[in-house]
Design a protein around this motif. Sequence first.
Motif, mmCIF file in Angstrom:
data_model
loop_
_atom_site.group_PDB
_atom_site.id
_atom_site.type_symbol
_atom_site.label_atom_id
_atom_site.label_comp_id
_atom_site.label_asym_id
_atom_site.label_seq_id
_atom_site.Cartn_x
_atom_site.Cartn_y
_atom_site.Cartn_z
ATOM 1 N N GLY A 36 18.031 -0.667 2.548
ATOM 2 C CA GLY A 36 16.584 -0.756 2.413
ATOM 3 C C GLY A 36 15.856 0.534 2.712
ATOM 4 N N ASP A 37 16.601 1.587 3.079
ATOM 5 C CA ASP A 37 15.957 2.853 3.394
ATOM 6 C C ASP A 37 15.691 3.649 2.124
ATOM 7 N N GLY A 38 14.737 4.575 2.217
ATOM 8 C CA GLY A 38 14.441 5.430 1.084
ATOM 9 C C GLY A 38 13.054 6.016 1.174
ATOM 10 N N VAL A 39 12.464 6.288 0.012
ATOM 11 C CA VAL A 39 11.134 6.878 -0.098
ATOM 12 C C VAL A 39 10.317 6.038 -1.076
ATOM 13 N N ALA A 40 9.054 5.834 -0.761
ATOM 14 C CA ALA A 40 8.157 5.084 -1.637
ATOM 15 C C ALA A 40 6.797 5.769 -1.657
ATOM 16 N N PHE A 41 6.013 5.471 -2.689
ATOM 17 C CA PHE A 41 4.660 6.027 -2.777
ATOM 18 C C PHE A 41 3.752 5.014 -3.470
ATOM 19 N N TYR A 42 2.492 5.030 -3.065
ATOM 20 C CA TYR A 42 1.534 4.034 -3.535
ATOM 21 C C TYR A 42 0.213 4.711 -3.870
ATOM 22 N N GLY A 43 -0.555 4.071 -4.741
ATOM 23 C CA GLY A 43 -1.860 4.618 -5.098
ATOM 24 C C GLY A 43 -2.301 4.127 -6.464
ATOM 25 N N ARG A 44 -3.388 4.721 -6.949
ATOM 26 C CA ARG A 44 -4.001 4.288 -8.206
ATOM 27 C C ARG A 44 -3.928 5.402 -9.238
ATOM 28 N N LEU A 45 -3.565 5.032 -10.473
ATOM 29 C CA LEU A 45 -3.541 5.949 -11.603
ATOM 30 C C LEU A 45 -4.698 5.604 -12.533
ATOM 31 N N SER A 46 -5.615 6.525 -12.717
ATOM 32 C CA SER A 46 -6.718 6.312 -13.653
ATOM 33 C C SER A 46 -6.230 6.533 -15.078
ATOM 34 N N ALA A 47 -7.091 6.226 -16.040
ATOM 35 C CA ALA A 47 -6.731 6.420 -17.445
ATOM 36 C C ALA A 47 -6.407 7.886 -17.716
ATOM 37 N N ASN A 48 -7.218 8.795 -17.189
ATOM 38 C CA ASN A 48 -6.986 10.214 -17.408
ATOM 39 C C ASN A 48 -5.671 10.664 -16.785
ATOM 40 N N GLU A 49 -5.356 10.144 -15.605
ATOM 41 C CA GLU A 49 -4.091 10.502 -14.955
ATOM 42 C C GLU A 49 -2.898 9.933 -15.707
ATOM 43 N N LEU A 50 -3.054 8.759 -16.278
ATOM 44 C CA LEU A 50 -1.983 8.194 -17.103
ATOM 45 C C LEU A 50 -1.749 9.031 -18.350
ATOM 46 N N VAL A 51 -2.829 9.483 -18.965
ATOM 47 C CA VAL A 51 -2.715 10.318 -20.167
ATOM 48 C C VAL A 51 -1.966 11.609 -19.852
ATOM 49 N N LEU A 52 -2.191 12.171 -18.683
ATOM 50 C CA LEU A 52 -1.508 13.395 -18.285
ATOM 51 C C LEU A 52 -0.065 13.145 -17.861
ATOM 52 N N LEU A 53 0.198 11.990 -17.285
ATOM 53 C CA LEU A 53 1.529 11.681 -16.747
ATOM 54 C C LEU A 53 2.522 11.290 -17.836
ATOM 55 N N LEU A 54 2.059 10.574 -18.849
ATOM 56 C CA LEU A 54 2.975 10.040 -19.856
ATOM 57 C C LEU A 54 3.805 11.116 -20.564
ATOM 58 N N PRO A 55 3.234 12.262 -20.986
ATOM 59 C CA PRO A 55 4.083 13.288 -21.614
ATOM 60 C C PRO A 55 5.174 13.816 -20.686
#
Length: 259
Positions: A36-55
């Motif tokens: 169960g150990d490891g690394v995790a991250f949480y938060g919100r992705l806006s539309a603009n951030e999704l557009v930048l992340l997908l490529p």
Amino acid sequence: MSNAYRFIHRHTRNTLVARGWPAEMDIQTNLSYSQGDGVAFYGRLSANELVLLLPEIALRGLMDDGAMQTLRELIAGSDMSVTLYRNSLGNHHAHNGTISMEYHDCPEGMYERHVVSLLKALRAEINNVCSCVAAAGYRVLEAFSPSGSEPIFSRQTRNFRLTVTEVEPFDDGDCWDNEALDRLLAAILDENTTYRSLEVSLESRGMVLGRLHVPYAWNQPGLPVRRWFEREWLREVVTEARSEIDAMMVAMSGIRPSV
């Protein structure tokens, strides 16, 4: 936060930003070689951030280029967002399985197949990030943890013995800025450098005369002692030992035989 985890946290942040994620993600780490150990991250992705992340995701082969372009066209300029939140497993653990997703405000023309494609790509990216940074995190932990060899080395003369041992590190990382963290991280991950806390002691006939704690001594596999052991450390221990010997001589000079 311990020094090792401060480095792991910084490496996770750097990795996310380099891969197109927002810098504001909430990062959780728990690397103790248990289930169960490891690394995790949480938060919100806006539309603009999704557009930048997908490529960026497509570049790593985690989604099809055609699907990526379709999703970008649908999401661009919309109010859509995706939230990564901590599920019930996240109350005790931190890994890719503790991250759940939900989406909001789908734009017109975005159907279920598009949503599935988006969430599938994000899940593949999350799994990949968590795996990469956790693997690096264990290397960071090993770089700071005592190796268990005791002593690392010792030198013996007729009257004195110099001993160098690894000890548990203490937390003094607040004095390191991000530039220093990044430089030391590169040394750990690219050059297998270790940062160990040392205790240098000088003794005579079982009595410790001088002792020095070295917070972080850098070393690399195979380096001879002369390449990483600083002469200044020896000078400090010898200076303390001389002061101790002088004090003992003064004390002994006051001893008078009884009549």
